[in-house]
Motif scaffolding. Structure first.
Motif: not given
Length: 316
Positions: A101-125
């Protein structure tokens, strides 16, 4: 005014990001699986859209529509547990599904022309490929980098501030019990950041254009056992006895406690993440507010009640 989209603006981190964006004069839209709360903290200043995912690889039309016209996506979407937790409401989402789902959201952002993504993950992933929570976040990081989108990847490990869960619940325990069990061997660390500091840093990086990956931590780092003892002394005048136990013994103990409290205290991934020192960071601090100062400011109310994790928000 620039339009930003925040996943889960009714949730803990998402709420702080939305407030920060509004304070900076921006427009804010949210993707969420929750209904707008009756006591809307934003007084309807945040436009709410349903969070929808398609079963296949292509993004759902509703997702593309929600991202239309968005300049920056602040993506907090994730699930906490690798198996259905105590207190789960609604359908449970596995970590592999959360990655999809997260990857689908990123793909949708690219298709929609979103300029930038700020993604939250975790230290030492990237240091725990056998733990689904951490490995899943690492997979989302790779997908974002491979997408070609302008991005900032922020890696917190724990948050504190108003309505926080982790520090509050440790405080709740040390107020009530003289012994505090922890998985051994001890020595692992934690470096929390104030939720509003993280939100401000995220908005600063959202306005940037450089590709950035960095830990999102505060100025103070604690050995976790020392933090427990310090909280006890600060809140009650006595330090609890920290009892190191084998991780495999801690797991059923925490499960039993969770059954009593109606929550999952720590999952196996979280226990292993602690022991492997995955909540530590050696980078420069991103936040300036010290946990020690905040605890002293809120010592009267901190830990008075056990804070249940809002599982119904997991699919935000």
């Amino acid at each position: 005014m620039t339009l930003s989209l925040v996943t889960g603006a009714w949730s803990y981190l998402g709420r702080s990001i939305a407030f920060e964006l509004l304070a900076r004069g921006g427009r804010v839209r949210t993707l969420t699986s929750r209904r707008r709360p009756e006591a809307d903290p934003f007084n309807r200043a945040v436009d709410s859209w349903p969070l929808q995912f398609a079963a296949g690889t292509e993004p759902a039309p509703g997702l593309l529509e929600a991202l239309a016209g968005v300049d920056t996506l602040y993506n907090t979407y994730w699930v906490r547990h690798d198996r259905p937790p105590r207190g789960q409401r609604g359908n449970w989402i596995s970590h592999p599904e959360a990655v999809r789902r997260s990857c689908q959201l990123i793909d949708a952002a690219k298709m929609a022309g979103v300029r930038r993504v700020v993604q939250f993950t975790h230290t030492r992933t990237d240091q725990a490929p056998d733990l689904p929570y951490f490995a899943g976040k690492a997979a989302v990081e790779r997908h974002l980098r491979d997408s070609g989108l302008s991005h900032a990847i922020l890696r917190p490990n724990s948050l504190f501030g108003h309505r926080d869960i982790i520090i509050n619940n440790v405080a709740w325990a040390v107020r009530r019990y003289p012994v505090f069990p922890l998985p051994g061997p001890l020595g692992y660390r934690v470096r929390p950041i104030h939720v509003d500091d993280l939100a401000a840093a995220a908005c600063d990086l959202g306005a940037d254009s450089r590709n950035v990956t960095r830990d999102a931590c505060g100025p103070e780092q604690y050995v976790f056992a020392d933090l427990v003892r310090w909280l006890g002394r600060t809140l009650t005048g006595r330090a609890p006895i920290v009892l190191p136990l084998p991780p495999r013994l801690c797991q059923p103990l925490f499960q039993a406690t969770g059954w009593v409290l109606g929550d999952t205290i720590l999952s196996w991934s979280e226990i292993k993440g602690l022991v492997l020192d995955l909540l530590s960071s050696d980078e420069e601090p991103l936040g300036s507010r010290a946990l020690s100062d905040w605890v002293h400011e809120h010592r009267e109310e901190l830990g008075r009640e056990f804070q249940l994790y809002p599982y119904r928000l997991q699919q935000r």
